[in-house]
Design a protein around this motif. Structure first.
Motif, PDB file in Angstrom:
ATOM      1  N   HIS A  98       5.296   8.476   0.951  1.00 59.80           N
ATOM      2  CA  HIS A  98       5.963   9.715   1.684  1.00 59.80           C
ATOM      3  C   HIS A  98       5.067  10.941   1.715  1.00 59.80           C
ATOM      4  CE1 HIS A  98       6.407  12.453  -2.307  1.00 59.80           C
ATOM      5  NE2 HIS A  98       5.499  11.150  -2.541  1.00 59.80           N
ATOM      6  N   TRP A  99       3.806  10.715   1.765  1.00 55.93           N
ATOM      7  CA  TRP A  99       3.145  11.697   2.287  1.00 55.93           C
ATOM      8  C   TRP A  99       2.096  11.242   3.250  1.00 55.93           C
ATOM      9  CZ3 TRP A  99      -0.284  14.973  -1.764  1.00 55.93           C
ATOM     10  CH2 TRP A  99       0.486  16.101  -2.478  1.00 55.93           C
ATOM     11  N   PRO A 100       1.314  12.208   4.142  1.00 52.52           N
ATOM     12  CA  PRO A 100       0.741  11.583   5.532  1.00 52.52           C
ATOM     13  C   PRO A 100      -0.332  10.959   5.188  1.00 52.52           C
ATOM     14  CG  PRO A 100       0.531  14.077   5.140  1.00 52.52           C
ATOM     15  CD  PRO A 100       1.259  13.734   4.150  1.00 52.52           C
ATOM     16  N   GLU A 101      -1.066  10.642   4.171  1.00 61.62           N
ATOM     17  CA  GLU A 101      -2.443   9.968   3.919  1.00 61.62           C
ATOM     18  C   GLU A 101      -2.129   8.601   3.336  1.00 61.62           C
ATOM     19  OE1 GLU A 101      -1.343  10.751  -0.273  1.00 61.62           O
ATOM     20  OE2 GLU A 101      -0.888  11.608   1.726  1.00 61.62           O
ATOM     21  N   VAL A 102      -1.004   8.393   3.104  1.00 63.45           N
ATOM     22  CA  VAL A 102      -0.646   7.103   2.265  1.00 63.45           C
ATOM     23  C   VAL A 102      -0.900   5.806   2.853  1.00 63.45           C
ATOM     24  CG1 VAL A 102       1.397   5.879   1.102  1.00 63.45           C
ATOM     25  CG2 VAL A 102       1.359   8.198   0.949  1.00 63.45           C
ATOM     26  N   MET A 103      -1.837   4.943   2.071  1.00 57.84           N
ATOM     27  CA  MET A 103      -1.922   3.649   2.416  1.00 57.84           C
ATOM     28  C   MET A 103      -1.493   2.744   1.526  1.00 57.84           C
ATOM     29  SD  MET A 103      -5.995   2.748   2.033  1.00 57.84           S
ATOM     30  CE  MET A 103      -6.849   2.744   0.552  1.00 57.84           C
ATOM     31  N   VAL A 104      -1.337   1.453   1.563  1.00 57.31           N
ATOM     32  CA  VAL A 104      -1.118   0.204   0.473  1.00 57.31           C
ATOM     33  C   VAL A 104      -2.313  -0.777   0.543  1.00 57.31           C
ATOM     34  CG1 VAL A 104       1.335   0.736   0.626  1.00 57.31           C
ATOM     35  CG2 VAL A 104       0.173  -1.098   1.992  1.00 57.31           C
ATOM     36  N   THR A 105      -2.507  -1.148  -0.393  1.00 55.48           N
ATOM     37  CA  THR A 105      -3.669  -2.194  -0.649  1.00 55.48           C
ATOM     38  C   THR A 105      -3.017  -3.562  -1.044  1.00 55.48           C
ATOM     39  OG1 THR A 105      -5.014  -0.317  -1.365  1.00 55.48           O
ATOM     40  CG2 THR A 105      -5.678  -2.548  -1.921  1.00 55.48           C
ATOM     41  N   TYR A 106      -3.393  -4.442  -0.207  1.00 54.26           N
ATOM     42  CA  TYR A 106      -2.975  -6.018  -0.320  1.00 54.26           C
ATOM     43  C   TYR A 106      -4.183  -6.906  -0.787  1.00 54.26           C
ATOM     44  CZ  TYR A 106      -1.089 -10.500   0.921  1.00 54.26           C
ATOM     45  OH  TYR A 106      -0.618 -11.765   0.777  1.00 54.26           O
ATOM     46  N   ASP A 107      -3.737  -7.433  -1.904  1.00 58.84           N
ATOM     47  CA  ASP A 107      -4.794  -8.502  -2.474  1.00 58.84           C
ATOM     48  C   ASP A 107      -4.242  -9.917  -1.893  1.00 58.84           C
ATOM     49  OD1 ASP A 107      -6.390 -10.401  -3.772  1.00 58.84           O
ATOM     50  OD2 ASP A 107      -5.876  -9.573  -5.839  1.00 58.84           O
ATOM     51  N   SER A 108      -5.058 -10.422  -0.918  1.00 65.49           N
ATOM     52  CA  SER A 108      -4.671 -11.752  -0.327  1.00 65.49           C
ATOM     53  C   SER A 108      -4.993 -13.010  -1.229  1.00 65.49           C
ATOM     54  CB  SER A 108      -5.122 -12.163   1.147  1.00 65.49           C
ATOM     55  OG  SER A 108      -6.703 -11.990   0.842  1.00 65.49           O
ATOM     56  N   THR A 109      -5.868 -12.641  -2.469  1.00 70.05           N
ATOM     57  CA  THR A 109      -6.248 -14.029  -3.188  1.00 70.05           C
ATOM     58  C   THR A 109      -4.891 -14.018  -3.937  1.00 70.05           C
ATOM     59  OG1 THR A 109      -8.163 -13.289  -3.180  1.00 70.05           O
ATOM     60  CG2 THR A 109      -7.703 -14.519  -5.076  1.00 70.05           C
ATOM     61  N   ASP A 110      -4.404 -13.170  -4.554  1.00 68.55           N
ATOM     62  CA  ASP A 110      -3.166 -12.950  -5.502  1.00 68.55           C
ATOM     63  C   ASP A 110      -1.842 -12.822  -4.883  1.00 68.55           C
ATOM     64  OD1 ASP A 110      -4.852 -14.026  -7.680  1.00 68.55           O
ATOM     65  OD2 ASP A 110      -5.110 -12.144  -8.393  1.00 68.55           O
ATOM     66  N   LYS A 111      -1.726 -12.481  -3.634  1.00 68.78           N
ATOM     67  CA  LYS A 111      -0.591 -12.090  -3.003  1.00 68.78           C
ATOM     68  C   LYS A 111       0.124 -11.041  -3.430  1.00 68.78           C
ATOM     69  CE  LYS A 111      -0.972 -16.016  -0.464  1.00 68.78           C
ATOM     70  NZ  LYS A 111      -2.433 -16.272  -0.382  1.00 68.78           N
ATOM     71  N   LEU A 112      -0.597  -9.970  -3.672  1.00 63.42           N
ATOM     72  CA  LEU A 112      -0.329  -8.881  -4.378  1.00 63.42           C
ATOM     73  C   LEU A 112      -0.474  -7.465  -3.870  1.00 63.42           C
ATOM     74  CD1 LEU A 112      -1.084  -8.424  -8.312  1.00 63.42           C
ATOM     75  CD2 LEU A 112      -1.597  -6.466  -6.976  1.00 63.42           C
ATOM     76  N   LEU A 113       0.675  -6.468  -3.858  1.00 64.55           N
ATOM     77  CA  LEU A 113       0.432  -5.391  -2.897  1.00 64.55           C
ATOM     78  C   LEU A 113       0.632  -4.144  -3.826  1.00 64.55           C
ATOM     79  CD1 LEU A 113       0.896  -4.036  -0.270  1.00 64.55           C
ATOM     80  CD2 LEU A 113       3.496  -3.823  -0.765  1.00 64.55           C
ATOM     81  N   PHE A 114      -0.465  -3.144  -3.767  1.00 64.95           N
ATOM     82  CA  PHE A 114      -0.547  -2.107  -4.745  1.00 64.95           C
ATOM     83  C   PHE A 114       0.118  -1.021  -3.568  1.00 64.95           C
ATOM     84  CE2 PHE A 114      -3.889  -4.467  -6.193  1.00 64.95           C
ATOM     85  CZ  PHE A 114      -3.842  -4.286  -7.880  1.00 64.95           C
ATOM     86  N   SER A 115       1.370  -0.669  -3.989  1.00 65.30           N
ATOM     87  CA  SER A 115       2.170   0.160  -3.091  1.00 65.30           C
ATOM     88  C   SER A 115       2.489   1.462  -3.158  1.00 65.30           C
ATOM     89  CB  SER A 115       3.639  -0.433  -2.977  1.00 65.30           C
ATOM     90  OG  SER A 115       4.122  -0.295  -4.208  1.00 65.30           O
ATOM     91  N   ALA A 116       1.541   2.220  -3.797  1.00 69.73           N
ATOM     92  CA  ALA A 116       1.572   3.682  -3.989  1.00 69.73           C
ATOM     93  C   ALA A 116       3.059   4.058  -4.557  1.00 69.73           C
ATOM     94  CB  ALA A 116       1.095   4.313  -2.892  1.00 69.73           C
ATOM     95  N   ASP A 117       3.628   4.887  -3.886  1.00 72.56           N
ATOM     96  CA  ASP A 117       5.189   5.228  -4.191  1.00 72.56           C
ATOM     97  C   ASP A 117       6.208   4.217  -3.836  1.00 72.56           C
ATOM     98  OD1 ASP A 117       4.554   7.469  -5.885  1.00 72.56           O
ATOM     99  OD2 ASP A 117       4.956   8.952  -4.174  1.00 72.56           O
ATOM    100  N   ALA A 118       5.838   3.623  -2.929  1.00 75.40           N
ATOM    101  CA  ALA A 118       6.826   2.669  -2.124  1.00 75.40           C
ATOM    102  C   ALA A 118       7.272   1.698  -3.350  1.00 75.40           C
ATOM    103  CB  ALA A 118       6.217   1.994  -1.132  1.00 75.40           C
ATOM    104  N   PHE A 119       8.642   1.261  -3.203  1.00 68.43           N
ATOM    105  CA  PHE A 119       9.136   0.439  -4.172  1.00 68.43           C
ATOM    106  C   PHE A 119       9.240   0.783  -5.715  1.00 68.43           C
ATOM    107  CE2 PHE A 119       7.047  -2.311  -0.882  1.00 68.43           C
ATOM    108  CZ  PHE A 119       8.075  -2.208  -0.092  1.00 68.43           C
ATOM    109  N   GLY A 120       9.243   2.277  -5.675  1.00 70.45           N
ATOM    110  CA  GLY A 120       9.293   2.709  -6.987  1.00 70.45           C
ATOM    111  C   GLY A 120      10.834   3.043  -7.624  1.00 70.45           C
TER     112      GLY A 120
END
Length: 199
Positions: A98-120
Motif C-alpha cells: 500500500h506504499w509506492p515502493e512496495v515489491m514482493v519477493t518470490y522463491d521459485s525453489t520453495d514456491k514461497l512468496l514474501f508479500s510485504a503487507d499483502a495478505f495480512g
C-alpha cells in the motif's frame, strides 16, 4: 524486511542466532514503512559487509529516513532474479499495495512468496505461526478488516499485482502481518482478489 524499532533487540538476537557466527550477506527490503524498515540501520552497523537489495524508490525512502546505505545497495527491477545457492528469487514490483515502493519477493525453489503487507491480517498469532498448525477461523474477518483499513482504496494496484502473481506457482505466503499462509494460501489470494474488485 526488518522490524519496528520496539522489537529491534529481539530481531537482532534472532538474526545472530540463525547466522550462528556467519556473516549476513544480503538484506532484502520489500517495504519501507517503519514497522518493516526501522531496524535497517542496526543491521548495517552490525554487519558491515551486508548488501541491501531493493527498488530505486525504496532506496530514496531510506535516504529520506536518514539511513546511510551508500555503497551497500543492489537495485532490482520488475522481474529481476538472483540465485542464492539452491534458492532462485524473483522480484515483483507491487506499487501502492500500500506504499509506492512496495515489491514482493518470490522463491521459485520453495514456491514461497514474501508479500510485504499483502495478505495480512489483524490479530495475534497466540503461539502459532503457520496456518495449518492453528485455528485460523477468526483471521478471515480480520483479513477483510485489515484490507479495508490498509489497502482498501488501492483496488486497481492490487489487481495489477495479482495479475503478475497469477503467473507464479505459490504454495506459501509469508505476509508480515498474520499467519504464514500454506494450507489457505489460495483462499487468501481469492479474498484479496474479491476485495480489490470491490465485491
Amino acid at each position: 524486511d526488518t522490524v519496528d524499532w520496539d522489537a529491534c533487540r529481539q530481531f537482532l538476537e534472532n538474526v545472530e542466532h540463525v547466522l550462528n557466527g556467519r556473516d549476513l550477506d544480503y538484506l532484502v527490503i520489500n517495504h519501507m514503512e517503519p514497522d518493516h524498515g526501522a531496524s535497517i540501520e542496526e543491521i548495517l552497523l552490525r554487519y558491515p559487509k551486508v548488501k541491501i537489495i531493493s527498488t530505486e524508490k525504496s532506496f530514496l525512502l531510506m535516504h529520506q529516513f536518514g539511513f546511510n546505505v551508500d555503497g551497500r545497495t543492489e537495485e532490482v527491477k520488475e522481474g529481476d532474479t538472483r540465485c542464492f545457492g539452491k534458492h532462485t528469487i524473483t522480484f515483483v514490483e507491487a506499487p501502492m499495495v500500500h506504499w509506492p515502493e512496495v515489491m514482493v519477493t518470490y522463491d521459485s525453489t520453495d514456491k514461497l512468496l514474501f508479500s510485504a503487507d499483502a495478505f495480512g491480517t489483524y490479530g495475534t498469532l497466540d503461539g502459532g505461526v503457520i496456518d495449518e498448525e492453528m485455528n485460523v477461523d477468526h483471521f478471515w474477518e480480520e483479513m477483510i478488516r485489515y484490507y479495508s483499513n490498509i489497502v482498501g482504496k488501492y483496488g486497481n494496484p492490487v489487481q495489477r499485482a495479482l495479475q503478475k502473481l497469477s503467473a507464479l506457482e505459490i504454495n506459501t505466503i509469508c505476509s508480515t502481518h498474520g499467519p504464514v499462509w500454506r494450507k489457505y494460501a489460495h483462499k487468501a489470494i481469492e479474498i484479496y482478489d474479491r476485495l480489490s474488485r470491490y465485491e
